[in-house]
Design an enzyme around this catalytic site. Structure first.
Site, PDB file in Angstrom:
ATOM      1  N   CYS A 166       0.811  -1.232   0.000  1.00 33.65           N
ATOM      2  CA  CYS A 166       0.000   0.000   0.000  1.00 33.65           C
ATOM      3  C   CYS A 166       0.835   1.268   0.000  1.00 33.65           C
ATOM      4  CB  CYS A 166      -0.923   0.016   1.207  1.00 33.65           C
ATOM      5  SG  CYS A 166      -2.260  -1.120   0.997  1.00 33.65           S
TER       6      CYS A 166
HETATM    7  N1  CO8 Z   1     -20.715  -9.840   4.956  1.00 34.28           N
HETATM    8  C1  CO8 Z   1     -21.415  -9.932   6.102  1.00 34.28           C
HETATM    9  N2  CO8 Z   1     -20.830 -10.073   7.298  1.00 34.28           N
HETATM   10  C2  CO8 Z   1     -19.492 -10.153   7.327  1.00 34.28           C
HETATM   11  C3  CO8 Z   1     -18.701 -10.079   6.178  1.00 34.28           C
HETATM   12  C4  CO8 Z   1     -19.366  -9.913   4.944  1.00 34.28           C
HETATM   13  N3  CO8 Z   1     -18.702  -9.823   3.780  1.00 34.28           N
HETATM   14  N4  CO8 Z   1     -17.394 -10.173   6.525  1.00 34.28           N
HETATM   15  C5  CO8 Z   1     -17.373 -10.304   7.847  1.00 34.28           C
HETATM   16  N5  CO8 Z   1     -18.643 -10.308   8.341  1.00 34.28           N
HETATM   17  C6  CO8 Z   1     -19.065 -10.457   9.725  1.00 34.28           C
HETATM   18  C7  CO8 Z   1     -18.054 -11.237  10.532  1.00 34.28           C
HETATM   19  O1  CO8 Z   1     -18.296 -12.621  10.433  1.00 34.28           O
HETATM   20  C8  CO8 Z   1     -18.317 -10.715  11.927  1.00 34.28           C
HETATM   21  O2  CO8 Z   1     -19.424 -11.369  12.469  1.00 34.28           O
HETATM   22  P1  CO8 Z   1     -19.451 -11.727  14.044  1.00 34.28           P
HETATM   23  O3  CO8 Z   1     -19.405 -10.398  14.758  1.00 34.28           O
HETATM   24  O4  CO8 Z   1     -20.734 -12.447  14.180  1.00 34.28           O
HETATM   25  O5  CO8 Z   1     -18.238 -12.567  14.275  1.00 34.28           O
HETATM   26  C9  CO8 Z   1     -18.713  -9.268  11.701  1.00 34.28           C
HETATM   27  O6  CO8 Z   1     -19.137  -9.185  10.333  1.00 34.28           O
HETATM   28  C10 CO8 Z   1     -17.578  -8.297  11.912  1.00 34.28           C
HETATM   29  O7  CO8 Z   1     -16.424  -8.792  11.201  1.00 34.28           O
HETATM   30  P2  CO8 Z   1     -15.030  -8.047  11.250  1.00 34.28           P
HETATM   31  O8  CO8 Z   1     -14.673  -7.801  12.667  1.00 34.28           O
HETATM   32  O9  CO8 Z   1     -14.061  -8.788  10.378  1.00 34.28           O
HETATM   33  O10 CO8 Z   1     -15.437  -6.701  10.506  1.00 34.28           O
HETATM   34  P3  CO8 Z   1     -14.775  -5.293  10.614  1.00 34.28           P
HETATM   35  O11 CO8 Z   1     -15.777  -4.369  11.171  1.00 34.28           O
HETATM   36  O12 CO8 Z   1     -13.415  -5.345  11.216  1.00 34.28           O
HETATM   37  O13 CO8 Z   1     -14.583  -4.912   9.069  1.00 34.28           O
HETATM   38  C11 CO8 Z   1     -12.804  -4.822   7.475  1.00 34.28           C
HETATM   39  C12 CO8 Z   1     -13.756  -5.707   8.246  1.00 34.28           C
HETATM   40  C13 CO8 Z   1     -13.618  -3.948   6.550  1.00 34.28           C
HETATM   41  C14 CO8 Z   1     -11.872  -5.691   6.642  1.00 34.28           C
HETATM   42  C15 CO8 Z   1     -12.006  -3.944   8.446  1.00 34.28           C
HETATM   43  O14 CO8 Z   1     -11.459  -4.725   9.478  1.00 34.28           O
HETATM   44  C16 CO8 Z   1     -10.874  -3.206   7.785  1.00 34.28           C
HETATM   45  O15 CO8 Z   1     -11.024  -2.534   6.794  1.00 34.28           O
HETATM   46  N6  CO8 Z   1      -9.701  -3.240   8.376  1.00 34.28           N
HETATM   47  C17 CO8 Z   1      -8.534  -2.545   7.845  1.00 34.28           C
HETATM   48  C18 CO8 Z   1      -7.972  -3.362   6.801  1.00 34.28           C
HETATM   49  C19 CO8 Z   1      -6.995  -2.647   5.962  1.00 34.28           C
HETATM   50  O16 CO8 Z   1      -6.861  -1.473   5.874  1.00 34.28           O
HETATM   51  N7  CO8 Z   1      -6.251  -3.422   5.287  1.00 34.28           N
HETATM   52  C20 CO8 Z   1      -5.347  -2.900   4.385  1.00 34.28           C
HETATM   53  C21 CO8 Z   1      -5.098  -3.935   3.453  1.00 34.28           C
HETATM   54  S1  CO8 Z   1      -4.666  -3.329   1.950  1.00 34.28           S
HETATM   55  C22 CO8 Z   1      -2.988  -3.291   1.816  1.00 34.28           C
HETATM   56  O17 CO8 Z   1      -2.255  -3.167   2.724  1.00 34.28           O
HETATM   57  C23 CO8 Z   1      -2.468  -3.475   0.467  1.00 34.28           C
HETATM   58  C24 CO8 Z   1      -2.114  -4.896   0.259  1.00 34.28           C
HETATM   59  C25 CO8 Z   1      -1.730  -5.109  -1.154  1.00 34.28           C
HETATM   60  C26 CO8 Z   1      -2.906  -5.087  -2.086  1.00 34.28           C
HETATM   61  C27 CO8 Z   1      -3.562  -6.412  -2.188  1.00 34.28           C
HETATM   62  C28 CO8 Z   1      -4.472  -6.494  -3.391  1.00 34.28           C
HETATM   63  C29 CO8 Z   1      -5.141  -7.831  -3.569  1.00 34.28           C
END
Ligand code: CO8
Length: 383
Positions: A166
């Site tokens: 990133c």
């Molecule tokens: N639909 C419905 N429910 C879902 C889904 C979904 N798709 N996914 C998860 N849930 C559920 C989970 O099961 C969980 O349920 P429960 O509470 O019952 O266990 C609930 O929703 C909450 O799940 P999470 O705690 O996982 O959800 P978050 O609120 O944390 O949101 C995110 C998830 C959006 C992924 C969030 O954590 C986030 O954005 N975090 C930051 C991530 C980030 O910035 N990463 C950067 C990566 S990018 C990067 O560095 C570049 C890499 C190189 C590029 C790669 C290209 C391929």
């Protein structure tokens, strides 16, 4: 004598004089993506019914468009190739192979963005000394995509690729800044062809919605050659890295030697999203504070924040931590609703779309944060 020469060279003012944005023609809404995933999950659950019923494996729950928008701020994403991604029998783009004598896919989108950046800086290929292609993935190791782009554009000098996930864009800009400041180059083209959809695991509910494809480019040059209306002095650059496995892809050339499944989930993008959120936000806020403090500036002195575009809640949290209040969209523009997370290009898209209204003397900061972990920033001032 050599010290004097070095000091003179380092004092060259570096200018960000142009930028270009290439947006793919195809887009996928959350609804379309979630629908495809849910069809896949139904198919998976049906075909593994016995194992699921016996408790050997878990059923795949449905994804939800509402969750995606609420948890990330993403409403849609652009993709280089839509075909295959929504096909329950494929769940990955179907990008045609090109021959060794054809322009590669990634070089093509890099050229598209670079051409726009050169036009916005009023530069031609003959003005450029160095091409840096910096992005999360290159589609091959060699010959460098940057050298292919250099040849396609008819640029002299030299070119190289850089991978910093990133932060690839800001780290590439950092190299451009240093070369120009040191006098080893006058004009550097930094290109971020973020062709990331081939690395997305569209079968993974946690991450299938996160990414989109795009290409961005920027032109950096010495102040004495600038001929652009919307140019910014680069006051300084700052970078930091700290090792973390929380965002990872194990895809690489070693797969050939280990006989591992090249399509296994660990070969694609995967992350501990919650941990990333918790750990990266304070790092980014501290990084920006330190960068501003080095210039006797405080967050409220900034006219604009072109922040990394991974998750809207991260951006809200970081700017609130720094400003003590919510930043409005004019101060810290959001583009991830339309583009999703485009790896290193996010802050550059924000810059490209939101800088022409700035006045002479206005300060802005470009800042990326993500895998590595890696954080990079450029503090700029409108000329
Ligand atoms: N639909 C419905 N429910 C879902 C889904 C979904 N798709 N996914 C998860 N849930 C559920 C989970 O099961 C969980 O349920 P429960 O509470 O019952 O266990 C609930 O929703 C909450 O799940 P999470 O705690 O996982 O959800 P978050 O609120 O944390 O949101 C995110 C998830 C959006 C992924 C969030 O954590 C986030 O954005 N975090 C930051 C991530 C980030 O910035 N990463 C950067 C990566 S990018 C990067 O560095 C570049 C890499 C190189 C590029 C790669 C290209 C391929």
């Amino acid at each position: 004598m050599s010290e004097v020469v070095l000091k003179q060279a380092v004092s060259r003012q570096v200018v960000l004089s142009g930028s270009g944005l290439w947006t793919p023609e195809y887009k996928i809404s959350n609804e379309e993506l979630v629908n495809a995933y849910n069809n896949y999950a139904d198919w998976y659950n049906e075909h593994h019914k016995a194992d699921i019923d016996d408790g050997n494996i878990s059923a795949k729950p449905h994804s939800s468009a509402d969750f995606v928008q609420k948890a990330s701020g993403i409403k849609q994403r652009y993709v280089y190739c839509k075909e295959g991604i929504l096909d329950v029998n494929r769940m990955r783009p179907n990008i045609p192979t090109r021959g060794d004598n054809e322009l590669s896919h990634q070089a093509e989108i890099a050229v598209n963005a670079a051409t726009k950046a050169l036009a916005s800086a009023n530069k031609s290929a003959s003005d450029v000394d160095v091409v840096i292609v910096s992005c999360a993935y290159t589609q091959r190791s060699y010959p460098a995509i940057a050298i292919e782009v250099q040849a396609a554009l008819g640029i002299n000098g030299f070119a190289f690729d850089m991978l910093v996930a990133c932060s690839a864009a800001t780290f590439g800009m950092h190299r451009a800044y240093e070369m120009i400041a040191a006098g080893t180059a006058n004009t550097v083209l930094v290109i971020n062809p973020e062709l990331v959809s081939p690395q997305v695991n569209y079968k993974d509910r946690d991450s299938h919605f996160i990414f989109g494809d795009v290409a961005t480019a920027t032109v950096f040059e010495s102040a004495n050659t600038v001929n652009s209306e919307h140019a910014f002095d680069v006051l300084s650059t700052k970078a930091v890295t700290k090792y973390s496995n929380n965002i990872r892809s194990n895809f690489g050339y070693m797969t050939h030697a280990t006989d591992e499944d090249p399509y296994a989930a660990d070969k694609l993008f995967h992350q501990e999203g919650r941990k990333v959120f918790k750990e990266v936000c304070p790092m980014a806020a501290e990084h920006i504070t330190e960068h501003l403090t080095a210039h006797d500036l405080v967050p409220n002195d900034l006219r604009r924040w072109w922040l990394h575009q991974a998750n809207i809640n991260m951006n809200v949290l970081i700017s609130k931590r720094l400003l003590g209040r919510d930043a409005n969209k004019d101060e810290a523009p959001i583009v991830l609703d339309e583009y999703a997370n485009t790896a290193s290009a996010g802050s550059v898209i924000a810059f490209n779309l939101h800088h022409q209204d700035m006045n002479t003397g206005d300060y802005g900061i470009l800042c990326s944060f993500g895998a590595g972990y890696s954080i990079g920033s450029l503090l700029v001032q409108k000329r």
